[in-house]
Design a protein around this motif. Structure first.
Motif, mmCIF file in Angstrom:
data_model
loop_
_atom_site.group_PDB
_atom_site.id
_atom_site.type_symbol
_atom_site.label_atom_id
_atom_site.label_comp_id
_atom_site.label_asym_id
_atom_site.label_seq_id
_atom_site.Cartn_x
_atom_site.Cartn_y
_atom_site.Cartn_z
ATOM 1 N N LEU A 124 8.835 77.090 38.072
ATOM 2 C CA LEU A 124 8.263 76.286 39.153
ATOM 3 C C LEU A 124 7.865 77.271 40.238
ATOM 4 N N THR A 125 6.666 77.764 40.137
ATOM 5 C CA THR A 125 6.241 78.877 40.974
ATOM 6 C C THR A 125 6.020 78.468 42.416
ATOM 7 N N SER A 126 6.531 79.259 43.290
ATOM 8 C CA SER A 126 6.301 79.147 44.729
ATOM 9 C C SER A 126 6.436 77.725 45.263
ATOM 10 N N PRO A 127 7.598 77.072 45.056
ATOM 11 C CA PRO A 127 7.729 75.738 45.651
ATOM 12 C C PRO A 127 7.653 75.851 47.174
ATOM 13 N N ARG A 128 6.857 74.964 47.765
ATOM 14 C CA ARG A 128 6.669 74.974 49.205
ATOM 15 C C ARG A 128 6.901 73.558 49.723
ATOM 16 N N SER A 129 7.725 73.434 50.730
ATOM 17 C CA SER A 129 7.987 72.135 51.317
ATOM 18 C C SER A 129 7.975 72.299 52.834
ATOM 19 N N ARG A 130 7.335 71.358 53.532
ATOM 20 C CA ARG A 130 7.318 71.415 54.983
ATOM 21 C C ARG A 130 7.072 70.025 55.542
ATOM 22 N N THR A 131 7.412 69.866 56.794
ATOM 23 C CA THR A 131 7.149 68.627 57.510
ATOM 24 C C THR A 131 6.351 68.985 58.753
ATOM 25 N N ASP A 132 5.285 68.232 58.992
ATOM 26 C CA ASP A 132 4.470 68.479 60.175
ATOM 27 C C ASP A 132 4.048 67.131 60.751
ATOM 28 N N ALA A 133 3.099 67.144 61.671
ATOM 29 C CA ALA A 133 2.662 65.909 62.331
ATOM 30 C C ALA A 133 2.070 64.911 61.343
ATOM 31 N N VAL A 134 1.500 65.408 60.259
ATOM 32 C CA VAL A 134 0.893 64.526 59.267
ATOM 33 C C VAL A 134 1.963 63.865 58.410
ATOM 34 N N GLY A 135 3.012 64.587 58.086
ATOM 35 C CA GLY A 135 4.079 64.072 57.246
ATOM 36 C C GLY A 135 4.734 65.196 56.480
ATOM 37 N N ALA A 136 5.514 64.843 55.471
ATOM 38 C CA ALA A 136 6.206 65.830 54.658
ATOM 39 C C ALA A 136 5.314 66.226 53.493
ATOM 40 N N ARG A 137 5.307 67.515 53.177
ATOM 41 C CA ARG A 137 4.456 68.035 52.103
ATOM 42 C C ARG A 137 5.290 68.878 51.149
ATOM 43 N N PHE A 138 4.872 68.867 49.873
ATOM 44 C CA PHE A 138 5.530 69.678 48.850
ATOM 45 C C PHE A 138 4.463 70.134 47.867
ATOM 46 N N ALA A 139 4.573 71.379 47.410
ATOM 47 C CA ALA A 139 3.664 71.898 46.388
ATOM 48 C C ALA A 139 4.410 72.917 45.556
ATOM 49 N N CYS A 140 4.088 72.975 44.263
ATOM 50 C CA CYS A 140 4.662 73.996 43.392
ATOM 51 C C CYS A 140 3.788 74.173 42.165
ATOM 52 N N GLY A 141 3.817 75.380 41.624
ATOM 53 C CA GLY A 141 3.183 75.631 40.341
ATOM 54 C C GLY A 141 4.028 75.003 39.246
#
Length: 156
Positions: free
Chosen positions: A11-28
């Motif tokens: 699961l390459t480079s899982p990225r998770s963050r929360t910002d003004a738009v909402g919560a985001r997640f991405a992974c290979g």
């Protein structure tokens, strides 16, 4: 190293963050059908962390699994999963991008238009049934399939 550990590492480079738009997640995504279970467990944890209501999380988990399965079984690598949760709207947007089909016929519906009657061929029917909307775009970079799962009526 166990295969579960190897799949988690894939699961390459899982990225998770929360910002003004909402919560985001991405992974290979790892290639091969055995990687789908690893992705399922990771996504289940992310949805719980975000506080996605149980019914919407269950629907979203099935949608993610179907889209990821299509990408890792029927498409060329690399593939990536992206999700974002907008709590204020009660929507979870899901995208899976891959490098395109392995062969021309790999994503076509049956000639009679049916979704399939065997063990395979019903995935997009499941996505359609559980999503407020869904679709796909093919371009020079590959194929992106997306869906929106709503936790409230009219959310997407």
């Amino acid at each position: 190293m166990t295969s579960e550990v190897a799949m988690n590492a894939a699961l390459t480079s899982p990225r998770s963050r929360t910002d003004a738009v909402g919560a985001r997640f991405a992974c290979g995504l790892p290639q091969g059908p055995e990687g789908v279970g690893v992705v399922r467990r990771r996504v289940r944890g992310v949805l719980a962390e975000w506080g996605v209501p149980a019914a919407a999380a269950d629907d979203a988990l099935l949608v993610v699994c179907e889209l990821v399965t299509n990408a890792v079984v029927h498409a060329l690598p690399p593939a990536e999963l992206r999700m974002w949760w907008t709590a204020g709207r009660g929507t979870l947007d899901i995208e899976v991008t891959d490098a395109g089909p392995r062969r021309e016929s790999s994503r076509r519906p049956a000639a009679d238009g049916s979704a399939g009657t065997g063990e395979h061929g019903r995935g997009l029917g499941i996505v359609e049934a559980l999503s407020a909307w869904y679709g796909a775009l093919e371009d020079a970079r590959g194929t992106t399939c997306w869906a929106c799962v709503a936790s409230v009526a009219g959310g997407c």
